[in-house]
Design an enzyme around this catalytic site. Structure first.
Site, short mmCIF file in Angstrom:
data_model
loop_
_atom_site.label_atom_id
_atom_site.label_comp_id
_atom_site.label_asym_id
_atom_site.label_seq_id
_atom_site.Cartn_x
_atom_site.Cartn_y
_atom_site.Cartn_z
N GLY A 1 0.94 -1.33 -0.03
CA GLY A 1 0.21 0.18 0.10
C GLY A 1 0.95 1.18 0.25
N CYS A 2 2.09 0.95 0.00
CA CYS A 2 3.16 1.75 0.25
C CYS A 2 3.56 2.67 -1.06
CB CYS A 2 3.96 1.95 0.65
SG CYS A 2 3.60 2.60 2.66
N GLN A 3 3.58 3.28 -1.95
CA GLN A 3 4.19 3.65 -3.44
C GLN A 3 5.70 3.47 -3.21
OE1 GLN A 3 3.30 7.93 -5.21
NE2 GLN A 3 3.79 6.96 -7.03
N ALA A 4 6.56 4.96 -2.62
CA ALA A 4 7.90 4.22 -1.97
C ALA A 4 8.18 2.79 -1.64
CB ALA A 4 8.32 5.74 -0.66
#
Length: 141
Positions: free
Chosen positions: A53-56
């Site tokens: 769920g994190c772009q990074a």
């Protein structure tokens, strides 16, 4: 961990951010905090510890010792690393029940939810869910 309560630490974090005049200063503070993160063990930089769920890219590890949860995390993005530093300070070293009872209202008090980009906000909430998941699992264990 110090002898301060989780509520005192959350308040200290809010006060620290409120002291900064504008959001450019707050972003810079986050970047500076992220640069000071302790080294993350390379053995935990695997898909098993990757936060979904994190772009990074974010890796998050939890360890239970003496009835308390200790977190380690890292990211490949500067501001996200700063968010990690805030979360580790806010939650690491406390009993799981204390973590769950404390919630994360201090995040809204700082204004992070409204000032982060949608993708960073999603990542922040994914990390908070990860902390909560570890705390819930530790309470059940």
């Amino acid at each position: 961990m110090s002898s301060r309560s989780i509520t005192e630490i959350h308040r200290e974090i809010v006060d620290e951010f409120e002291f900064l005049d504008d959001w450019m200063d707050r972003y810079q503070h986050l970047i500076d905090l992220g640069r000071k993160l302790p080294e993350y063990p390379p053995g935990f930089q695997t898909d098993e510890y990757k936060v979904k769920g994190c772009q990074a890219q974010v890796w998050f590890h939890a360890e239970r010792k003496n009835g308390k949860l200790y977190f380690a995390a890292t990211s490949d993005a500067a501001i996200v690393s700063g968010l990690i530093a805030v979360l580790l300070r806010a939650y690491s070293g406390f009993p799981p029940r204390t973590i769950l009872d404390a919630g994360h209202g201090f995040i809204d008090e700082i204004g992070l939810t409204e000032h982060l980009s949608p993708t960073r906000g999603n990542g922040l909430h994914a990390m908070l869910r990860t902390i909560r998941r570890h705390a819930v699992s530790a309470c059940v264990a």
